[in-house]
Design a protein around this motif. Structure first.
Motif, short mmCIF file in Angstrom:
data_model
loop_
_atom_site.label_atom_id
_atom_site.label_comp_id
_atom_site.label_asym_id
_atom_site.label_seq_id
_atom_site.Cartn_x
_atom_site.Cartn_y
_atom_site.Cartn_z
N GLU A 123 0.83 -1.20 0.00
CA GLU A 123 0.00 0.00 0.00
C GLU A 123 0.87 1.26 0.00
N LEU A 124 1.99 1.18 0.70
CA LEU A 124 2.91 2.32 0.74
C LEU A 124 3.41 2.64 -0.67
N TYR A 125 3.73 1.60 -1.43
CA TYR A 125 4.19 1.80 -2.82
C TYR A 125 3.06 2.32 -3.70
N SER A 126 1.83 1.85 -3.44
CA SER A 126 0.73 2.30 -4.28
C SER A 126 0.42 3.77 -4.07
N GLU A 127 0.86 4.32 -2.93
CA GLU A 127 0.68 5.76 -2.71
C GLU A 127 1.65 6.58 -3.56
N LYS A 128 2.65 5.93 -4.14
CA LYS A 128 3.63 6.61 -4.99
C LYS A 128 3.40 6.29 -6.47
N GLY A 129 2.22 5.75 -6.79
CA GLY A 129 1.90 5.48 -8.18
C GLY A 129 2.09 4.04 -8.62
N TYR A 130 2.65 3.20 -7.74
CA TYR A 130 2.86 1.79 -8.11
C TYR A 130 1.61 0.99 -7.76
N ARG A 189 -16.68 15.78 -7.91
CA ARG A 189 -15.98 16.79 -7.13
C ARG A 189 -15.48 16.25 -5.79
N GLU A 190 -15.94 15.05 -5.41
CA GLU A 190 -15.45 14.43 -4.19
C GLU A 190 -14.20 13.58 -4.45
N PHE A 191 -13.87 13.36 -5.71
CA PHE A 191 -12.68 12.57 -6.04
C PHE A 191 -11.42 13.35 -5.69
N ARG A 192 -10.51 12.67 -5.02
CA ARG A 192 -9.20 13.27 -4.71
C ARG A 192 -8.18 12.95 -5.80
N LEU A 193 -8.58 12.14 -6.78
CA LEU A 193 -7.71 11.79 -7.91
C LEU A 193 -8.31 12.37 -9.19
N LYS A 194 -7.48 12.95 -10.02
CA LYS A 194 -7.93 13.51 -11.29
C LYS A 194 -7.31 12.73 -12.44
N LYS A 206 -4.05 5.96 -1.33
CA LYS A 206 -4.57 6.69 -0.18
C LYS A 206 -5.64 7.69 -0.61
N LYS A 207 -5.39 8.38 -1.72
CA LYS A 207 -6.38 9.31 -2.24
C LYS A 207 -7.61 8.57 -2.76
N LEU A 208 -7.40 7.37 -3.29
CA LEU A 208 -8.53 6.58 -3.78
C LEU A 208 -9.45 6.20 -2.64
N LYS A 209 -8.88 5.75 -1.52
CA LYS A 209 -9.70 5.40 -0.35
C LYS A 209 -10.44 6.62 0.17
N ARG A 210 -9.75 7.75 0.20
CA ARG A 210 -10.38 8.98 0.67
C ARG A 210 -11.52 9.39 -0.25
N SER A 211 -11.37 9.18 -1.55
CA SER A 211 -12.43 9.51 -2.50
C SER A 211 -13.69 8.70 -2.19
N LYS A 212 -13.51 7.41 -1.97
CA LYS A 212 -14.67 6.57 -1.65
C LYS A 212 -15.32 7.01 -0.35
N GLN A 213 -14.50 7.36 0.62
CA GLN A 213 -15.02 7.81 1.91
C GLN A 213 -15.84 9.08 1.76
N ARG A 214 -15.35 10.02 0.97
CA ARG A 214 -16.06 11.29 0.78
C ARG A 214 -17.38 11.09 0.03
#
Length: 747
Positions: free
Chosen positions: A306-313, A363-368, A376-384
């Motif tokens: 998960e740590l690597y996936s936060e850097k685009g992997y 507009r709730e998506f943290r990823l564009k 991490k942004k993907l999880k936050r998007s779902k949460q929002r």
């Protein structure tokens, strides 16, 4: 079928002269059309009769699977012979009748067997059906069931089938016996199995039923349990079953060879330049020297990936490799990471939103689109998106895009009703009969805006409210709201009627922080104050208030409707009077909530609130600005008449300070329905004729307290809460307990 009996003597004699075929005829068929049979016959009229060709005709007809016997005869016809194919059809199945099955429905049994009306009857289907039905009954714990199948040909040539069933009684598991277990007793092991021995609750939860496939999976569960406690070489044999037919009991025997317990030796993480070894080890929770836990180690590996996936992997793979030291009984672990390539967000697609506009979700998506992927942004998007409250379910799937460097995001939502017209009635010990009605829409025209018109009518209050909120003006981080109200309330010691309105502005400062400012003006008329009770702050008359104040909120909860972890902090300040006009006072408060999971799905919720108000003009804090406590959203088990200072008649006066603590244990039955138990502690502080149950200034040791329980559920009209609170410190004149009903979110 015997080929030696297929040809009559005249055919043998005529074959020697190769007579010409003058005609073809099919006899004996009732169900199968003659044209169908003739299609498979290669013998032709006008050509010489051929023994090999007739033999192949017989094989082709027989391959249809509809005939038990086929014969061929000839008879003179003109200058040649007529070839006659005489067939004996296999009968079809007529009625299939089940008898004796009272516990398992016929519609559940019929699909299990091949004996079906219109199908070709074959003898082997009888035994096959008995086997399958018997097995099905065993899976339902009817081990003593007996199946008998009878059949006979009816007057139409069809085979009627009667399936006679003697179900018997369910045979349940009397005991699960473990052999060879030393580290854990049988009860501990059985707790980790789906298969259970019979209990007095078996009639309700169907425990004690033996299912072969479930028991096989239970063996894997037990192995996993042992692996999580360091027994890496455990061996569990296939369970053996003993059936006591007289007592109608099953005994399950499970033999275990536990082996030695291993502890975690060295642990290392093999990565690359993306993270240092120290950074990777920070997310690894397993520690050297502790008992090896296979599940915990897999979770550690997942955290590394998960740590690597936060850097685009997005497709990083972390795999723990173990090396056992049998002499020292330790396990050395190396987590190897294969990052793969960096990926970027491709298409972002939204499905399932039949009312909500796309932009409200996007507009709730943290990823564009085009941005480096970040889990991490993907999880936050779902949460929002989930916290909007518009959807019953939110699912975000990732899949490869148009090129290997792209990952597409597909969001699928299931909308829930967000608008309602409600009428209701209830009863309260304080307000007696309560009527309420509202027209609300939390997702107005699918824009995310909310509109609410409501009224509450009872013996103690008459409220009319209008509220409008746009949480994202022009899709920005700025919110705007308007409130209008006309309220009448009877607080026993006085009656107030207020009319006014207000404006609200707010802005998101970060993912968790929000800052707002609001202005409210109201005109309040106080009446029904007895002359003997009048004070500087409690008096008949009409006053106005004009206030402005900021509000700061930090909210890290994972789910606004049903939080399981996170915190919520609210700081408020209101300044009234002076250059704004009206009464001179200020109010400030802090409110905090904390949620954390305990065991399984059990959640601990803590809530506290402290409030303080004071006038600065010498006229006293107006009575209608006092704090009152008691009810479903504050101190449960109490009404406002039982908390805080009182006048000469024992009616509540409220106070200029309050303190509240709520402790809850919550357990979700479903996402929309949860039960809870609580301990509440609180009080209102101030001056009055009777302060025997409180004090003049805030005192954490002088608080009323209660315990109780209740349920919360998400109805089509919004959150509903039912609670019953029991006083722990009832005083003369108090009731022992109170029942509370409320609509809206809890703390």
């Amino acid at each position: 079928m015997l080929l030696t009996t297929l040809f009559a003597a005249p055919l043998h004699a005529q074959f020697e002269d190769s007579p010409t075929v003058s005609g073809l005829e099919i006899r004996g068929n009732q169900r199968v059309d003659s044209s169908t049979i003739l299609y498979y016959i290669k013998t032709e009229v006008g050509k010489p009769l051929s023994r090999p060709l007739v033999g192949r005709d017989i094989e082709q007809i027989y391959s249809l699977g509809q005939f038990s016997d086929i014969r061929v005869e000839t008879e003179p016809m003109g200058d040649g012979v007529k070839v006659i194919y005489i067939v004996e059809e296999i009968p079809s199945i007529g009625d299939v009748t089940f008898r004796g099955n009272s516990n398992i429905k016929t519609e559940d049994l019929r699909p299990l067997i091949a004996l079906k009306r219109g199908a070709t009857f074959r003898d082997h289907l009888i035994q096959d059906s008995i086997t399958k039905l018997t097995q099905h009954y065993k899976e339902k714990a009817y081990f003593l069931a007996k199946i008998d199948i009878q059949h006979k040909v009816n007057e139409f040539g069809l085979v009627d089938v009667v399936i006679q069933i003697q179900e018997g009684e369910k045979v349940k598991i009397e005991e699960i016996r473990f052999h060879g277990n030393k580290a854990f007793d049988g009860d501990d092991l059985e707790d980790h199995m789906e298969t259970k021995s019979e209990t007095w609750l078996s009639w309700f939860d169907e425990s004690g039923i033996y299912k072969k496939d479930t028991l096989r999976i239970d063996v894997l569960r037990l192995e996993s349990f042992y692996h999580d406690h360091g027994y890496l070489k455990v061996r569990i044999e296939d369970p053996t079953i003993e059936i006591n037919r007289e007592e109608k009991e099953i005994y399950v025997d499970i033999r275990i060879q536990e082996g030695e317990q291993y502890r975690l030796g060295g642990i290392s993480v093999e990565g690359d330049e993306t993270y240092t070894r120290e950074e990777l080890l920070k997310v690894v929770e397993s520690k050297k020297g502790e008992i090896y836990n296979a599940t915990k180690m897999r979770e550690d590996a997942l955290r590394v990936s998960e740590l690597y996936s936060e850097k685009g992997y997005a497709y990083a793979d972390a795999l723990p490799r173990t090396r056992l030291d049998d002499e020292n009984k330790t396990v050395d672990v190396e987590i190897g990471v294969t990052p793969g390539r960096k990926v970027y967000v491709g298409k972002v697609e939204v499905y399932g939103n039949t009312r909500t506009q796309d932009n409200v979700i996007r507009r709730e998506f943290r990823l564009k689109e085009g941005e480096l992927f970040n889990s991490k942004k993907l999880k936050r998007s779902k949460q929002r998106i989930n916290n909007l409250g518009f959807f019953e379910n939110v699912k975000i799937d990732t899949h490869r895009g148009d090129s290997p460097e792209l990952v597409d995001l597909t969001t699928t939502v299931t909308e829930r009703p967000t608008g309602a017209v409600t009428f209701g009635a209830g009863f309260s010990s304080v307000e007696k009969v309560v009527f309420n009605a509202s027209i609300s829409q939390n997702n107005l025209f699918g824009t995310g805006r909310s509109l609410n018109l409501s009224t509450d009518l009872s013996a103690r209050r008459t409220n009319f409210n209008f509220n409008f909120t746009d949480p994202r003006v022009f899709d920005s981080d700025i919110s705007f709201g308007v409130d209008l109200f006309n309220r009448r309330s009877n607080f026993f010691s006085f009656d107030s009627r207020s009319t006014g309105g207000g404006l609200r502005l707010g802005k998101n400062l970060s993912e968790t922080d929000w800052l707002g400012i609001g202005y409210r003006f109201e005109k309040v008329k106080v009446s029904d104050v007895e002359p003997a009770n009048q004070t500087v702050f409690l008096r008949n008359g009409t006053r106005t208030t004009s206030r402005i104040g900021p509000t700061f909120i930090r909210d890290t909860r994972d789910d606004f409707l049903n939080p399981t972890q996170g915190t919520r902090h609210v700081v408020r300040f209101e300044f009234a009077g002076s250059f704004l006009g009206g009464a001179d006072f200020y109010k400030t408060s802090y409110e905090g909530s904390y949620y954390t999971p305990l065991i399984g799905q059990l959640v601990l919720a803590l809530h506290g609130e402290v409030q303080f108000a004071e006038d600065y003009g010498g006229e006293g804090l107006p009575i209608f600005e006092h704090y009152f406590m008691g009810g479903s959203n504050s101190l449960r088990g109490f009404t406002i008449r039982q908390v805080g200072p009182k006048d000469r008649n024992g009616d509540p006066l409220g106070g200029d300070q309050s303190l509240l603590i709520n402790v809850e244990l919550q357990y979700p039955i479903t996402r929309e329905f949860r039960i809870f138990g609580f301990y509440d502690r609180g009080n209102v502080y101030g001056t009055g004729f009777d302060v025997s149950t409180t004090s003049r200034t805030m005192d954490p040791f002088d608080m009323r307290q209660s315990v109780g329980g209740g349920v919360r559920f998400l109805s089509p009209f919004g959150p509903i809460s039912l609670a019953y609170g029991i006083k722990l410190d009832a005083v003369p004149g108090d009731s022992n307990a109170e029942f509370h009903f409320s609509a809206g979110n809890a703390f």
